[in-house]
Structure formats: structure tokens, C-alpha cells
Write a protein that holds these residues in place. Structure first.
Motif, PDB file in Angstrom:
ATOM      1  N   ARG A 108       0.842  -1.192   0.000  1.00 12.15           N
ATOM      2  CA  ARG A 108       0.000   0.000   0.000  1.00 12.15           C
ATOM      3  C   ARG A 108       0.883   1.251   0.000  1.00 12.15           C
ATOM      4  NH1 ARG A 108      -5.124   1.298   0.437  1.00 12.15           N
ATOM      5  NH2 ARG A 108      -5.835   3.042   1.735  1.00 12.15           N
ATOM      6  N   HIS A 109       0.488   2.239  -0.768  1.00 11.18           N
ATOM      7  CA  HIS A 109       1.152   3.544  -0.803  1.00 11.18           C
ATOM      8  C   HIS A 109       2.601   3.493  -1.264  1.00 11.18           C
ATOM      9  CE1 HIS A 109      -2.404   5.189   0.897  1.00 11.18           C
ATOM     10  NE2 HIS A 109      -2.261   4.627   2.071  1.00 11.18           N
ATOM     11  N   ARG A 110       2.816   2.855  -2.430  1.00 10.21           N
ATOM     12  CA  ARG A 110       4.124   2.962  -3.058  1.00 10.21           C
ATOM     13  C   ARG A 110       4.282   4.380  -3.588  1.00 10.21           C
ATOM     14  NH1 ARG A 110       4.248  -2.459  -6.899  1.00 10.21           N
ATOM     15  NH2 ARG A 110       4.388  -3.993  -5.205  1.00 10.21           N
ATOM     16  N   GLY A 111       5.475   4.936  -3.472  1.00 12.60           N
ATOM     17  CA  GLY A 111       5.699   6.256  -4.066  1.00 12.60           C
ATOM     18  C   GLY A 111       6.234   7.281  -3.085  1.00 12.60           C
ATOM     19  N   ALA A 112       6.171   8.528  -3.499  1.00 13.24           N
ATOM     20  CA  ALA A 112       6.908   9.598  -2.827  1.00 13.24           C
ATOM     21  C   ALA A 112       6.251  10.140  -1.561  1.00 13.24           C
ATOM     22  CB  ALA A 112       7.148  10.751  -3.803  1.00 13.24           C
ATOM     23  N   ASP A 138       9.569   0.886  -5.152  1.00 13.13           N
ATOM     24  CA  ASP A 138       8.952   0.407  -3.917  1.00 13.13           C
ATOM     25  C   ASP A 138       8.277  -0.952  -4.065  1.00 13.13           C
ATOM     26  OD1 ASP A 138       9.793   2.711  -2.625  1.00 13.13           O
ATOM     27  OD2 ASP A 138       7.968   3.807  -3.145  1.00 13.13           O
ATOM     28  N   ALA A 139       8.836  -1.780  -4.941  1.00 11.88           N
ATOM     29  CA  ALA A 139       8.208  -3.076  -5.207  1.00 11.88           C
ATOM     30  C   ALA A 139       9.067  -4.243  -4.726  1.00 11.88           C
ATOM     31  CB  ALA A 139       7.927  -3.221  -6.697  1.00 11.88           C
ATOM     32  N   GLY A 140      10.138  -3.961  -3.997  1.00 11.34           N
ATOM     33  CA  GLY A 140      11.084  -5.001  -3.591  1.00 11.34           C
ATOM     34  C   GLY A 140      10.533  -5.951  -2.536  1.00 11.34           C
ATOM     35  N   GLY A 192      -3.564  -5.334  -3.411  1.00 13.47           N
ATOM     36  CA  GLY A 192      -3.458  -4.258  -2.429  1.00 13.47           C
ATOM     37  C   GLY A 192      -2.445  -3.194  -2.776  1.00 13.47           C
ATOM     38  N   VAL A 193      -1.946  -3.210  -4.000  1.00 14.08           N
ATOM     39  CA  VAL A 193      -0.989  -2.185  -4.416  1.00 14.08           C
ATOM     40  C   VAL A 193      -1.717  -0.858  -4.651  1.00 14.08           C
ATOM     41  CG1 VAL A 193       0.624  -1.456  -6.200  1.00 14.08           C
ATOM     42  CG2 VAL A 193       0.531  -3.860  -5.507  1.00 14.08           C
TER      43      VAL A 193
END
Length: 305
Positions: A108-112, A138-140, A192-193
Motif C-alpha cells: 500500500r502507498h508505493r511512491g513519494a 517500492d516493489a522489492g 493491495g498495491v
RNA sequence: CGCGGGGUGGAGCAGUCAGGCAGCUCGCGAGGCUCAUAACCUCGAGGUCGGUGGUUCAAAUCCACCCCCCGCAA
């Protein structure tokens, strides 16, 4: 590798730990703020106080930067809010690769801007994720997660500060566990991404047709900066604090229902929003009573246009 | 030299363009009215007008320099 204040607690943890910090990498000093004075990033200031070597590449794909990094022979890269997508050559450069401290419960909440969007979305809890870095943002693979409840009085500022500390503690834990070989990376769930893009000015504009509860969350998410805002008589009015007030459907959204000592009550698409602390452009932030004393806003005034 | 707004009793503002008695709302104090009140009425205290220098018979107001706060943009 990190740039703003959020990265400082993590850097401090590393400096206090048993491992040597061979260098700090952050973005270049940039003209910032009023007058465009050139200001060094927070991590650079912290690093220099500790006599740590600082690298500030203009481009992360620059071969000279890669050479400089390679010469340091790092065992592990730790990235916290660096602010740039790192190419594979950099991610693979340290012996044990790169790990990242991210301020959300991934995926949840990948990004800046995960902290702000977590509040704005109305999440009950958020947290930090320590992950192995991959090329996709942010996908690791997840190494470790720690959760933190979001309180009704949390702002973007206060929550970010707490998550920075939580992230630093989790980082310490993760590094120790990695060295002991008892940390199993696990892929992020496919479901859930969500994405939390960089906050831009327009995100702060209060859309009065939205429900009051949503607007209140936006106000908190963007406090103390860059702030949610509306307009009065064509002037920008920042809203620093507000609360939801149940109320019957009334005049068109954006209409001031009442303006008195107890606040500036505005009709929304669902319920009403009571503004408690506001700031007119060019002025300082004021409790709404003081604001109204010098700048009367009669009931019936339409905000936002 | 990025663009712009501001600093005036405790708070927020007007007054500055066009120099001439320090003004408004709120707060504070005293008194009054009222069954009563954050309501209402009367009276009152409280200000180096951000600083320094200059112009002038006279400066919050005009000129020069400086300090501080804030919005935009980046």
C-alpha cells in the motif's frame, strides 16, 4: 542514501551502530525557499557534523558517480527518501545490495508521499517497511514491517516524524537480523498495491463538493506543509486545522454557513467543515477568531471561487 | 539580483497613494442592566506606529539603508 529530514533518524541509527558509514549520498544543494538561497539537504548537514564523506551526484546514472561509489567498497546500501530512482548498476554495487526504508505498509502507498496519502485515505494504521530494493519503485521483497496506528490528531508532519523514528528502529533491527542470517525476504502481495504520488500544489485545493470528513483528512494530511487551501475573494486561504461538524444539507457546497467565535463553518457535499486555524496569503497563521476580527467573512460568502 | 504581501495599545486590522489631534473590531479593567449569560449599555487603562538616519514648521505617512514575518514560484 537519503535527502530530507525523514532520513535523519535512520542515518543517526547507522552512525551510532557498529558498522562504518563510508559515505552519505544525497541530492545536490539546491536553490530553495524565498530568495532562492542555496540550501544543503538535512542529511548533508548531519553527515558533515559527523565528518562523513558526502556525495551529491547531479545524475544517478553518471559513471563518475558509480566509480566514486565503487571505490568506497560498500557492503550494504541503505536508501531512505533519497528522491531518485536508482539504476540497477547502483542497486547491485554494494556486496549485499541495497535496502530501503519506506513509510508505509507495502504494497500500500508505493511512491513519494506515503505518509500524507495514508492520512488522506483515512487509513486506521500505517507503518514502515524495510525491503530489498528492486528496479521497480517500492516493489522489492519485504524484509520487515512495523505498524503504527494513525490517531485522529495526526498530521502529515507529526506522523512523518514518528514514522521516521520507527523506520530507524526497524532499520537497525533489520540490519542486525540480516547479519545474523535470520531474515527471509518475501515478495510483496500482488493484491493491495496503491500509489502515493508526490504531493503537488493542486492536491491541497479543497473541493467543497466532497464530504467534510474527507476534507478534514486532507487538511491534516497536508499540515503543516504544504497545506490544504481554498480561496476567499480570490485570495488563497490556507486551512491548517479544521473539524467535521454534522449538519443538514444546506446551501451550495463552499458556502459559509456561519462565522463566529467558535469557527468558520462551511457547507460541504456531505456535512459541514468548521475551520479552526487559517492563513491568508501574505499573512501569518491565525486562530479563526483572530482572523475574523480583522477579515470579516459574512455568512453566505462562497469559498473556493 | 526569481515575483509579491506585511510589521500600527494584549490579538487581528484600517489609516500611508494626497504629511496636519492614534482609528476600528475583539480582548482586558470598572460600573450598570438582567432571573441569567460568551448578550446589551456606560466609562476606563493600555501605543518607542519594526529599527537607524534624512527631508520638513510638522512624518505612521515622503526618501535611504537595515532587521523580522508571510504567500507564490523553484
Amino acid at each position: 542514501m537519503g535527502t530530507p529530514a525523514f532520513a535523519c533518524p535512520s542515518l543517526e541509527v547507522l552512525l551510532a551502530g557498529p558498522d562504518q558509514v563510508v559515505a552519505v549520498v544525497c541530492q545536490p544543494d539546491r536553490p530553495r525557499g524565498r530568495g532562492l538561497a542555496v540550501v544543503p539537504p538535512e542529511t548533508k548537514r548531519l553527515a558533515e557534523r559527523h565528518g562523513i564523506h558526502v556525495l551529491q551526484p547531479e545524475r544517478v546514472r553518471d559513471a563518475a558517480f558509480h566509480d566514486a561509489l565503487r571505490a568506497l567498497q560498500p557492503d550494504l546500501g541503505v536508501v531512505v527518501a533519497y528522491g531518485r530512482i536508482l539504476p540497477r548498476v547502483v542497486l547491485d554495487l554494494p556486496v549485499h545490495g541495497c535496502i530501503n526504508v519506506h513509510a508505509s505498509l507495502l504494497p500500500r502507498h508505493r511512491g513519494a508521499a506515503p505518509v500524507q496519502w495514508a492520512i488522506a485515505a483515512g487509513d486506521r494504521e500505517t507503518g514502515v517497511t524495510i525491503m530489498r530494493m528492486s528496479e521497480e519503485m517500492d516493489a522489492g521483497d519485504i524484509l520487515l514491517q512495523r505498524t503504527l496506528p494513525i490517531r485522529p490528531d495526526h498530521t502529515g508532519g507529526t506522523l512523518a516524524a514518528e514514522l521516521a523514528e520507527l523506520g530507524a528502529a526497524a532499520l537497525r533491527e533489520a540490519i542486525d537480523a540480516l547479519k545474523a542470517g535470520r531474515l527471509e525476504p518475501r515478495p510483496q502481495p500482488a493484491a493491495g498495491v496503491t500509489f502515493a504520488p508526490r504531493i503537488e500544489r493542486g492536491h491541497g485545493r479543497l473541493d467543497w463538493t466532497r464530504p467534510a470528513a474527507e476534507l478534514e483528512r486532507l487538511v491534516r494530511a497536508l499540515a503543516p506543509a504544504p497545506s490544504a487551501f481554498t480561496t476567499v475573494h480570490g485570495k488563497v486561504l490556507k486551512v491548517h486545522r479544521a473539524e467535521v461538524q454534522p449538519g443538514p444539507p444546506g446551501p451550495p457546497p463552499g458556502t459559509v454557513v456561519s462565522a463566529a467565535a467558535d469557527g468558520l463553518v462551511v457547507q460541504t457535499g456531505e456535512g459541514r467543515l468548521r475551520l479552526l486555524e487559517v492563513q491568508l496569503e501574505g499573512r501569518r497563521s491565525l486562530p479563526v477568531t483572530a482572523f475574523l476580527t480583522g477579515y470579516p467573512v459574512p455568512a453566505g460568502t462562497c469559498l473556493g471561487r
